[in-house]
Enzyme design. Structure first.
Site, PDB file in Angstrom:
ATOM      1  N   ASP A  46       0.825  -1.105   0.044  1.00  0.00           N
ATOM      2  CA  ASP A  46      -0.299   0.014  -0.365  1.00  0.00           C
ATOM      3  C   ASP A  46       0.907   1.643  -0.176  1.00  0.00           C
ATOM      4  O   ASP A  46       1.599   2.057   1.313  1.00  0.00           O
ATOM      5  CB  ASP A  46      -0.784  -0.152   1.295  1.00  0.00           C
ATOM      6  CG  ASP A  46      -1.568   0.976   0.964  1.00  0.00           C
ATOM      7  OD1 ASP A  46      -2.534   1.194   0.473  1.00  0.00           O
ATOM      8  OD2 ASP A  46      -1.564   1.788   1.837  1.00  0.00           O
TER       9      ASP A  46
ATOM     10  N   THR B  10      -3.048   5.642  -4.756  1.00  0.00           N
ATOM     11  CA  THR B  10      -2.219   6.253  -3.881  1.00  0.00           C
ATOM     12  C   THR B  10      -0.582   6.479  -4.543  1.00  0.00           C
ATOM     13  O   THR B  10      -0.306   7.001  -4.750  1.00  0.00           O
ATOM     14  CB  THR B  10      -1.195   6.207  -2.093  1.00  0.00           C
ATOM     15  OG1 THR B  10      -1.401   4.948  -1.904  1.00  0.00           O
ATOM     16  CG2 THR B  10      -2.796   6.402  -1.095  1.00  0.00           C
ATOM     17  N   THR B  11      -0.265   5.327  -5.006  1.00  0.00           N
ATOM     18  CA  THR B  11       1.041   4.835  -5.385  1.00  0.00           C
ATOM     19  C   THR B  11       0.801   5.450  -7.143  1.00  0.00           C
ATOM     20  O   THR B  11       1.492   6.318  -7.734  1.00  0.00           O
ATOM     21  CB  THR B  11       0.659   2.950  -5.640  1.00  0.00           C
ATOM     22  OG1 THR B  11       0.807   2.278  -4.288  1.00  0.00           O
ATOM     23  CG2 THR B  11       1.724   2.477  -6.848  1.00  0.00           C
TER      24      THR B  11
ATOM     25  N   ASP C 246      -8.521   0.631   2.247  1.00  0.00           N
ATOM     26  CA  ASP C 246      -9.094   1.155   0.268  1.00  0.00           C
ATOM     27  C   ASP C 246     -10.353   1.296  -0.534  1.00  0.00           C
ATOM     28  O   ASP C 246     -10.992   1.666  -0.426  1.00  0.00           O
ATOM     29  CB  ASP C 246      -7.682   0.541  -0.392  1.00  0.00           C
ATOM     30  CG  ASP C 246      -6.728   1.232  -0.228  1.00  0.00           C
ATOM     31  OD1 ASP C 246      -6.522   2.145   0.924  1.00  0.00           O
ATOM     32  OD2 ASP C 246      -5.619   0.922  -0.437  1.00  0.00           O
TER      33      ASP C 246
END
Length: 549
Positions: A74, A107-108, A399
């Site tokens: 994550d 987010t990545t 998530d």
């Protein structure tokens, strides 16, 4: 021009001497050197998380100074746990935080995109394109990219449970065991739908996540009510309270002596016992104010001492102590109870209510509160074979719950697997031809940066990223939903393969990455104060050498 140990001086000199306006020890970097350093910092952060992107992304092992281990892919967790020092790198970390707060996932992707945008900007700078021109081009590209995605999105009804489950499964895949992803997706959707109130989904305050190492992942379930990891303090109080009237005390409940220094002269042993008895009577009177409200359940965030436990037990009051602040907040919202910080001021109006408060087992720290009039809070009880696995599943749920919430609120999805990014890239290249001036080059660079997402997905799955990108370009012209299936190694229809993402995740990733890129591009001067150790003290002047008498 990078300088250290030098100073900026005003134009011209006075009497042949330069005039200094900043501390000579300040590190000063300006012009192309400042831009180059900031671009490299952004690229370095993106490189850290790039290998975690996609369902086949790799995990990172993070070990803190205490030896605690976190295994995760994550992006938000990785960047939060790392101690990043460079100011520009910290700005990129803020991109991940913003993405997590607004969209809950992606987010990545946001960080990788930000790093790619800065990489492409570096190439344009080498060609002599001014940073402000790149900045303007990126802004135009961002507006167009959002427009393309919104037109490309597919509308979803909130009753389309199958799509909601596939959304959750796409988010979970790669973060939790794939064999159980369908079950976890169903649990996620059940939880979010259960807390709906007037079209809103308050997942932060109405969904409690509890972990239990041991058992099978498929035993993970949604429980209607709130679990707290506490047990009743006295075995003689009822294990089950029906028609619960709940007091939430944010204060210690304990028999304590006065803090002020005082001297009491007692003439006999009888007087000493009488004084002690009177102190206990006063303490019980304070407890009587709670009992008088009609409360039959007391939860405290602080300690409840044995004297109080026994006294409350005689009135059949179920008591638990040392609850976490978040548990107290959730219980307050669910039951309607007010947090009381002064026991002498508590009234019946401060109490909350629940149909049942029950300690289900004599041997486990589990108390279940169910049947709320003012809320529909639920608990997700995660079960897995190890603590590391339950931690990973918890992060996956964080998530997945957010993406389901996003779809329910926005009612829009887009295909995953790089399909959305490819549509944006192709749309931007067409749009660039309508723009005059050098901004056109920046828009083309933005399109190239968008393609870094499908390239990373393919690369992390062990596929040839160039071949997959060329196939994706060719197929996306025929079918807009074409994306990379990392399991078959082919370009396929992502909607038919049930690989879908919320529109909000994609649009926010583009906004966040573009905004941080614009901020970095506008920086052409960095002044950084140097860390200095504490000044050495002459031993002769040490405080211990002075006679303080």
């Amino acid at each position: 021009m990078a300088q250290q140990g030098m100073s900026i001086q005003m134009a011209g000199q006075y009497g042949g001497q330069p005039v200094y306006i900043i501390n000579p020890t300040t590190e000063h970097t300006q012009g192309k050197d400042a831009l180059s350093m900031n671009i490299n910092a952004a690229k370095a952060v993106a490189k850290l998380v790039r290998s975690t992107l996609g369902p086949k992304g790799m995990d990172k092992m993070l070990v803190n100074i205490l030896g605690d281990i976190v295994l995760t892919n994550d992006g938000a967790t990785i960047l939060k746990e790392m101690e990043i020092e460079h100011p520009t790198a910290k700005m990129i970390v803020e991109v991940a935080k913003t993405q997590e707060d607004i969209a809950g996932d992606g987010t990545t992707s946001a960080v990788v995109l930000a790093g790619s945008l800065m990489d492409k900007a570096g190439d344009l700078l080498e060609k002599g394109i001014h940073p402000i021109v790149i900045f303007k081009g990126y802004n135009l590209a961002t507006e167009k990219a959002i427009e393309i995605l919104e037109n490309f999105a597919i509308k979803v009804d909130k009753d389309d449970r199958k799509t909601l489950e596939k959304i959750a499964e796409t988010s979970i895949t790669g973060k939790a065991p794939e064999a159980s992803s369908d079950h976890l997706a169903k649990v996620c959707v059940d939880a979010v739908l259960a807390i709906e109130e007037n079209g809103k989904y308050n997942i932060d305050e109405k969904i409690v996540i509890r972990k239990e190492a041991g058992g099978k992942i498929t035993d993970t379930e949604v429980i209607q009510g709130i679990y707290i990891n506490k047990y009743r303090l006295h075995p003689d109080t009822p294990a089950k309270v029906e028609g619960a009237k709940i007091a939430l005390l944010d204060m210690p409940i304990e028999f304590a002596k006065t803090n002020t220094k005082s001297k009491i002269q007692l003439g006999s042993v009888e007087e000493m016992f009488a004084f002690r008895d009177q102190e206990m009577i006063n303490f019980h009177k304070m407890l009587d104010t709670v009992i008088a409200t009609g409360a039959n359940v007391v939860f405290s965030s602080k300690n409840i001492d044995d004297n109080a436990v026994h006294y409350l037990m005689r009135h059949n009051i179920f008591t638990c102590r040392r609850l976490k602040d978040e548990d107290m907040a959730v219980l307050s919202l669910a039951t309607g109870a007010k947090l009381v910080r002064n026991m002498k001021e508590i009234t019946a109006d401060d109490l909350g209510s629940a149909e049942v408060v029950e300690q289900e087992s004599e041997y486990e720290e589990k108390t279940l509160i169910t049947g709320f009039k003012k809320s529909n809070s639920v608990t997700i009880l995660i079960k897995a074979g190890s603590e590391h696995l339950t931690d990973n599943i918890e992060r996956a749920f964080d998530d997945a719950l957010n993406v389901v919430k996003s779809v329910l609120e926005d009612k829009a999805i887009v295909p995953g697997g790089g399909a959305s990014e490819m549509q944006v890239a192709q749309g931007l290249r067409s749009y660039a031809s309508t723009i005059e001036g050098r901004e056109q080059l920046a828009i083309h660079a933005f399109a190239d940066a968008m393609e870094e997402i499908p390239k990373a997905i393919a690369e992390n799955a062990g596929l040839d990223k160039i071949n997959m990108l060329l196939q994706l370009r060719a197929e996306s012209g025929k079918n807009k939903n074409s994306g990379i299936n990392v399991y078959s190694g082919k370009v396929e229809d992502m909607i038919k393969n049930n690989v879908i993402d919320p529109l909000r995740v994609k649009t926010q990733a583009i906004k966040s990455a573009s905004e941080v890129s614009a901020m970095i591009l506008r920086v052409d001067d960095m002044l950084r104060a140097q860390e200095r150790d504490m000044q050495d003290v002459n031993p002769a002047h040490n405080v211990h050498n002075y006679n303080m008498g």
